[in-house]
Design a protein around this motif. Structure first.
Motif, PDB file in Angstrom:
ATOM      1  N   GLU A 102       9.351   6.040  -5.934  1.00 33.85           N
ATOM      2  CA  GLU A 102       8.192   5.160  -5.772  1.00 33.85           C
ATOM      3  C   GLU A 102       7.595   4.795  -7.122  1.00 33.85           C
ATOM      4  OE1 GLU A 102       5.889   7.775  -3.378  1.00 33.85           O
ATOM      5  OE2 GLU A 102       6.707   7.026  -1.490  1.00 33.85           O
ATOM      6  N   ILE A 103       7.516   5.768  -8.025  1.00 36.87           N
ATOM      7  CA  ILE A 103       6.974   5.527  -9.362  1.00 36.87           C
ATOM      8  C   ILE A 103       7.819   4.475 -10.086  1.00 36.87           C
ATOM      9  CG2 ILE A 103       6.607   6.545 -11.645  1.00 36.87           C
ATOM     10  CD1 ILE A 103       5.792   9.127 -10.223  1.00 36.87           C
ATOM     11  N   ASN A 104       9.143   4.635 -10.059  1.00 37.16           N
ATOM     12  CA  ASN A 104      10.035   3.697 -10.747  1.00 37.16           C
ATOM     13  C   ASN A 104       9.923   2.289 -10.169  1.00 37.16           C
ATOM     14  OD1 ASN A 104      10.941   5.773 -12.373  1.00 37.16           O
ATOM     15  ND2 ASN A 104      12.725   6.198 -11.099  1.00 37.16           N
ATOM     16  N   LYS A 105       9.829   2.193  -8.835  1.00 42.02           N
ATOM     17  CA  LYS A 105       9.727   0.894  -8.178  1.00 42.02           C
ATOM     18  C   LYS A 105       8.445   0.180  -8.589  1.00 42.02           C
ATOM     19  CE  LYS A 105       9.223  -0.966  -3.514  1.00 42.02           C
ATOM     20  NZ  LYS A 105       9.037  -0.592  -2.112  1.00 42.02           N
ATOM     21  N   TRP A 106       7.325   0.881  -8.531  1.00 39.40           N
ATOM     22  CA  TRP A 106       6.037   0.263  -8.851  1.00 39.40           C
ATOM     23  C   TRP A 106       5.881   0.024 -10.343  1.00 39.40           C
ATOM     24  CZ3 TRP A 106       1.163   1.157  -5.560  1.00 39.40           C
ATOM     25  CH2 TRP A 106       1.440   0.848  -4.233  1.00 39.40           C
ATOM     26  N   LEU A 107       6.446   0.905 -11.175  1.00 41.26           N
ATOM     27  CA  LEU A 107       6.383   0.718 -12.619  1.00 41.26           C
ATOM     28  C   LEU A 107       7.105  -0.570 -13.019  1.00 41.26           C
ATOM     29  CD1 LEU A 107       5.531   1.847 -15.367  1.00 41.26           C
ATOM     30  CD2 LEU A 107       7.637   3.175 -15.394  1.00 41.26           C
ATOM     31  N   GLY A 108       8.240  -0.845 -12.388  1.00 41.79           N
ATOM     32  CA  GLY A 108       8.978  -2.080 -12.659  1.00 41.79           C
ATOM     33  C   GLY A 108       8.185  -3.313 -12.263  1.00 41.79           C
ATOM     34  N   LYS A 109       7.525  -3.261 -11.097  1.00 46.65           N
ATOM     35  CA  LYS A 109       6.742  -4.411 -10.636  1.00 46.65           C
ATOM     36  C   LYS A 109       5.527  -4.651 -11.528  1.00 46.65           C
ATOM     37  CE  LYS A 109       8.113  -4.393  -5.825  1.00 46.65           C
ATOM     38  NZ  LYS A 109       7.684  -4.363  -4.430  1.00 46.65           N
ATOM     39  N   VAL A 110       4.903  -3.580 -11.973  1.00 45.71           N
ATOM     40  CA  VAL A 110       3.715  -3.717 -12.825  1.00 45.71           C
ATOM     41  C   VAL A 110       4.092  -4.297 -14.178  1.00 45.71           C
ATOM     42  CG1 VAL A 110       1.974  -2.392 -14.087  1.00 45.71           C
ATOM     43  CG2 VAL A 110       2.350  -1.940 -11.683  1.00 45.71           C
ATOM     44  N   SER A 111       5.187  -3.820 -14.755  1.00 46.63           N
ATOM     45  CA  SER A 111       5.561  -4.270 -16.092  1.00 46.63           C
ATOM     46  C   SER A 111       6.165  -5.676 -16.092  1.00 46.63           C
ATOM     47  CB  SER A 111       6.540  -3.275 -16.729  1.00 46.63           C
ATOM     48  OG  SER A 111       7.704  -3.171 -15.942  1.00 46.63           O
ATOM     49  N   GLN A 112       6.922  -6.057 -15.069  1.00 49.07           N
ATOM     50  CA  GLN A 112       7.584  -7.359 -15.067  1.00 49.07           C
ATOM     51  C   GLN A 112       6.730  -8.471 -14.469  1.00 49.07           C
ATOM     52  OE1 GLN A 112      11.293  -6.815 -13.063  1.00 49.07           O
ATOM     53  NE2 GLN A 112      12.252  -5.749 -14.780  1.00 49.07           N
TER      54      GLN A 112
ATOM     55  N   GLN B   8      -5.256   6.311  -1.121  1.00 53.03           N
ATOM     56  CA  GLN B   8      -4.477   5.131  -0.774  1.00 53.03           C
ATOM     57  C   GLN B   8      -4.563   4.165  -1.950  1.00 53.03           C
ATOM     58  OE1 GLN B   8      -5.876   2.499   2.360  1.00 53.03           O
ATOM     59  NE2 GLN B   8      -3.779   2.325   3.110  1.00 53.03           N
ATOM     60  N   ILE B   9      -3.403   3.882  -2.536  1.00 55.79           N
ATOM     61  CA  ILE B   9      -3.351   2.965  -3.669  1.00 55.79           C
ATOM     62  C   ILE B   9      -2.615   1.704  -3.232  1.00 55.79           C
ATOM     63  CG2 ILE B   9      -3.520   4.729  -5.458  1.00 55.79           C
ATOM     64  CD1 ILE B   9      -0.504   4.643  -5.772  1.00 55.79           C
ATOM     65  N   ALA B  10      -2.866   0.628  -3.965  1.00 53.02           N
ATOM     66  CA  ALA B  10      -2.258  -0.647  -3.601  1.00 53.02           C
ATOM     67  C   ALA B  10      -1.753  -1.376  -4.825  1.00 53.02           C
ATOM     68  CB  ALA B  10      -3.274  -1.509  -2.868  1.00 53.02           C
ATOM     69  N   LEU B  11      -0.633  -2.025  -4.649  1.00 51.57           N
ATOM     70  CA  LEU B  11      -0.095  -2.924  -5.654  1.00 51.57           C
ATOM     71  C   LEU B  11      -0.785  -4.259  -5.416  1.00 51.57           C
ATOM     72  CD1 LEU B  11       2.097  -2.904  -7.865  1.00 51.57           C
ATOM     73  CD2 LEU B  11       3.664  -3.810  -6.173  1.00 51.57           C
ATOM     74  N   ALA B  12      -1.493  -4.766  -6.418  1.00 50.65           N
ATOM     75  CA  ALA B  12      -2.363  -5.917  -6.191  1.00 50.65           C
ATOM     76  C   ALA B  12      -2.201  -6.973  -7.277  1.00 50.65           C
ATOM     77  CB  ALA B  12      -3.807  -5.451  -6.144  1.00 50.65           C
ATOM     78  N   LYS B  13      -2.578  -8.181  -6.895  1.00 47.22           N
ATOM     79  CA  LYS B  13      -2.569  -9.324  -7.807  1.00 47.22           C
ATOM     80  C   LYS B  13      -4.000  -9.834  -7.882  1.00 47.22           C
ATOM     81  CE  LYS B  13      -0.472 -13.875  -8.273  1.00 47.22           C
ATOM     82  NZ  LYS B  13       0.394 -14.870  -7.621  1.00 47.22           N
ATOM     83  N   GLY B  14      -4.503 -10.083  -9.070  1.00 50.56           N
ATOM     84  CA  GLY B  14      -5.877 -10.531  -9.250  1.00 50.56           C
ATOM     85  C   GLY B  14      -6.133 -11.892  -8.631  1.00 50.56           C
ATOM     86  N   LYS B  15      -7.308 -12.040  -8.023  1.00 53.38           N
ATOM     87  CA  LYS B  15      -7.695 -13.322  -7.428  1.00 53.38           C
ATOM     88  C   LYS B  15      -8.371 -14.191  -8.476  1.00 53.38           C
ATOM     89  CE  LYS B  15      -8.707 -11.926  -2.674  1.00 53.38           C
ATOM     90  NZ  LYS B  15      -9.794 -11.815  -1.678  1.00 53.38           N
ATOM     91  N   ASN B  16      -8.240 -15.502  -8.308  1.00 49.26           N
ATOM     92  CA  ASN B  16      -8.969 -16.452  -9.144  1.00 49.26           C
ATOM     93  C   ASN B  16     -10.374 -16.631  -8.582  1.00 49.26           C
ATOM     94  OD1 ASN B  16      -6.752 -16.886 -10.783  1.00 49.26           O
ATOM     95  ND2 ASN B  16      -5.960 -18.514  -9.464  1.00 49.26           N
TER      96      ASN B  16
ATOM     97  N   LYS C  42       0.840  -1.199   0.000  1.00 52.91           N
ATOM     98  CA  LYS C  42       0.000   0.000   0.000  1.00 52.91           C
ATOM     99  C   LYS C  42       0.870   1.243   0.000  1.00 52.91           C
ATOM    100  CE  LYS C  42      -3.781  -2.074   2.606  1.00 52.91           C
ATOM    101  NZ  LYS C  42      -4.562  -2.009   3.846  1.00 52.91           N
ATOM    102  N   LEU C  43       0.291   2.339  -0.527  1.00 52.94           N
ATOM    103  CA  LEU C  43       1.020   3.599  -0.616  1.00 52.94           C
ATOM    104  C   LEU C  43       0.034   4.758  -0.577  1.00 52.94           C
ATOM    105  CD1 LEU C  43       3.943   4.673  -1.163  1.00 52.94           C
ATOM    106  CD2 LEU C  43       3.375   4.630  -3.567  1.00 52.94           C
TER     107      LEU C  43
ATOM    108  N   THR D  56      -1.145  -5.120 -10.843  1.00 53.43           N
ATOM    109  CA  THR D  56      -1.931  -3.939 -11.166  1.00 53.43           C
ATOM    110  C   THR D  56      -1.970  -3.010  -9.965  1.00 53.43           C
ATOM    111  OG1 THR D  56      -4.033  -3.178 -12.045  1.00 53.43           O
ATOM    112  CG2 THR D  56      -4.127  -4.972 -10.483  1.00 53.43           C
ATOM    113  N   ILE D  57      -2.322  -1.767 -10.200  1.00 53.92           N
ATOM    114  CA  ILE D  57      -2.428  -0.783  -9.125  1.00 53.92           C
ATOM    115  C   ILE D  57      -3.874  -0.335  -9.041  1.00 53.92           C
ATOM    116  CG2 ILE D  57      -1.639   1.433  -8.245  1.00 53.92           C
ATOM    117  CD1 ILE D  57       0.916   1.023  -9.871  1.00 53.92           C
TER     118      ILE D  57
END
Length: 169
Positions: A102-112, A133-141, A35-36, A116-117
């Motif tokens: 923060e942008i560079n860190k999250w951009l790398g995680k999203v692209s590689q 409040q934004i979050a770096l997230a992974k989609g659930k099945n 979270k951020l 999603t954010i």
């Protein structure tokens, strides 16, 4: 004496944060990894609308455009008291204020990693500034969502049984 009472009654708590809107669907659809807190660039009439809690985060998402973060799909309704010639688009893209690191860190995680954010909630912080409040997230099945629903129902039943048990004693 009555004058002192009136002052105490209207005095606001400076340490309290006021939540404007929450994205419950994001918590259901995604597994939150990080979270951020981010600032949001808004117009004056939009801030007035947010003070009246006229915001919806349901279908919104965050994207990076030319090295800057923007939130798309966040709906902020305009007030009827706003000048009719100056009504901003309710679903326009709004820039998020983040540090470049923060942008560079999250951009790398999203692209590689294919993450999603998503925005989780929008609120006024202690200083009265609008924060998202934004979050770096992974989609659930689908089966993960079913498990979350089952857990929620079982927790609700356990709380209800506990209340009933307390009444019997």
């Amino acid at each position: 004496m009555s004058n002192d009472f009136a002052k105490k009654k209207h005095k606001k708590n400076p340490k309290a944060t006021k939540m404007i809107a929450q994205n419950k669907k994001a918590l259901f659809d995604y597994e939150i990894l990080e979270k951020l807190e981010a600032g949001v660039v808004l117009l004056g009439s939009e801030v007035k609308s947010l003070r009246k809690s006229r915001c919806n985060l349901k279908d919104s998402f965050v994207r990076f455009v030319k090295g800057e973060a923007f939130i798309f799909g966040m709906h902020i309704s305009f007030l009827s008291s706003v000048n009719p010639h100056f009504r901003p688009d309710e679903k326009r893209a709004r820039k998020l204020l983040l540090h470049q690191k923060e942008i560079n860190k999250w951009l790398g995680k999203v692209s590689q990693e294919g993450l999603t954010i998503v925005p989780l909630m929008i609120y006024f912080n202690k200083k009265g500034k609008v924060k998202l409040q934004i979050a770096l997230a992974k989609g659930k099945n689908l089966h993960d969502k079913r498990e979350a629903l089952k857990k929620k129902i079982l927790d609700r039943e356990a709380r209800a049984n506990f209340k009933d048990f307390g009444k019997k004693l």
